[in-house]
Write an enzyme that holds these catalytic residues in place. Sequence first.
Site, PDB file in Angstrom:
ATOM      1  N   ARG A   1       7.305 -36.907  22.291  1.00  0.00           N
ATOM      2  CA  ARG A   1       6.696 -35.587  22.149  1.00  0.00           C
ATOM      3  C   ARG A   1       5.190 -35.614  22.313  1.00  0.00           C
ATOM      4  NH1 ARG A   1       7.203 -31.582  24.162  1.00  0.00           N
ATOM      5  NH2 ARG A   1       9.428 -31.898  23.782  1.00  0.00           N
TER       6      ARG A   1
ATOM      7  N   LYS B   1     -14.479 -23.696  25.281  1.00  0.00           N
ATOM      8  CA  LYS B   1     -13.323 -23.038  24.668  1.00  0.00           C
ATOM      9  C   LYS B   1     -12.086 -23.928  24.830  1.00  0.00           C
ATOM     10  CE  LYS B   1     -15.358 -18.525  25.655  1.00  0.00           C
ATOM     11  NZ  LYS B   1     -15.258 -17.275  26.431  1.00  0.00           N
TER      12      LYS B   1
ATOM     13  N   LYS C   1     -28.063 -18.988  24.936  1.00  0.00           N
ATOM     14  CA  LYS C   1     -27.238 -17.793  25.093  1.00  0.00           C
ATOM     15  C   LYS C   1     -27.856 -16.606  24.357  1.00  0.00           C
ATOM     16  CE  LYS C   1     -23.058 -18.114  26.085  1.00  0.00           C
ATOM     17  NZ  LYS C   1     -21.565 -18.152  26.044  1.00  0.00           N
TER      18      LYS C   1
ATOM     19  N   GLU D   1     -29.039 -17.923  29.700  1.00  0.00           N
ATOM     20  CA  GLU D   1     -28.243 -16.740  29.994  1.00  0.00           C
ATOM     21  C   GLU D   1     -29.165 -15.523  30.075  1.00  0.00           C
ATOM     22  OE1 GLU D   1     -24.236 -15.782  28.009  1.00  0.00           O
ATOM     23  OE2 GLU D   1     -25.682 -14.569  26.895  1.00  0.00           O
TER      24      GLU D   1
ATOM     25  N   ASP E   1     -24.833 -12.957  32.875  1.00  0.00           N
ATOM     26  CA  ASP E   1     -23.797 -12.574  31.917  1.00  0.00           C
ATOM     27  C   ASP E   1     -23.371 -11.130  32.132  1.00  0.00           C
ATOM     28  OD1 ASP E   1     -22.120 -12.814  29.608  1.00  0.00           O
ATOM     29  OD2 ASP E   1     -23.614 -11.652  28.504  1.00  0.00           O
TER      30      ASP E   1
END
Length: 294
Positions: A99, A136, A168, A201, A222
């Site tokens: 697994r 992410k 950012k 950004e 952005d």
Amino acid sequence: MLSVEELNDKLIDLAFAEDIGDGDHTTLCCIPADAVGESKLLIKEEGIFAGVEIAKEVFHRFDPEMQVKVYVEDGAHVMPGDIVMSVKGKEQSLLQTERLMLNILQRMSGIATMTHKYQQALMDAGTKTRVLDTRKTTPGMRMLEKEAVKIGGGMNHRIGLFDMILLKDNHIDFCGGVHNAISRAKAYCKEKGKNLKIECEVRNFKELEEALAEGCDRIMFDNFTPEETARAVKIVNGRAETESSGGITFDTMIPYAKAGVDFISFGALTHSVKGLDMSFKAAGSDKLKITPRS
């Protein structure tokens, strides 16, 4: 700072700990300790195969006597029915590693497959734009997921918070503007002796002009429209690398790429990917009537 190998070792240790606990009682109750067998990895869905090296590490970490034979290497285009790997060893070991190995290979192959699809579409559209991943990622699996992006033909944006400066919106707002954010980043790198790329950004053309005036390595547009992106690329005019980000999908990416950006980043490559379907079958299974790839 831990190396990639050390991080992956910790992942394997944790994965075995949470899966096996005080023993795989299903296997232990019915499989003799000295029984030896073979299992084969069967592909059930078309895609890009990824994760060979970590799969071998899973087997060898659990039982060094397991013998792994690989027929298909990372990055190969696989089809349903392909047998890409066979493993010989104690049947108890084969069952207890199955697994974890599948969880890793299915996810890595799914990421590589999705990345390849995106990058190939950008190339087919006649653009030179490269696909980037993001942070992410699945906690603990970042190194493997980032590797899968590269296997699929994409590029890593940055591994973590340590290998690049990315200013950012919140950084900029806390600093009081683009000028302050970039100037502080440069001062920090000089003070600490860090040779880090600085990306900023920008949310509008005023911030773009500030970023260009201050100077940085890459500018991220952005939530710009494709038309705004084309205008922004012309304004930059090669003075920095350019990147589009913010809600861009496979269906909407081509106009951004045709606007001339160097990169488009996609969180979906790692946070919304579907694993590639495959299974690990005992060699005597009637599902294995197909010969391995040569």
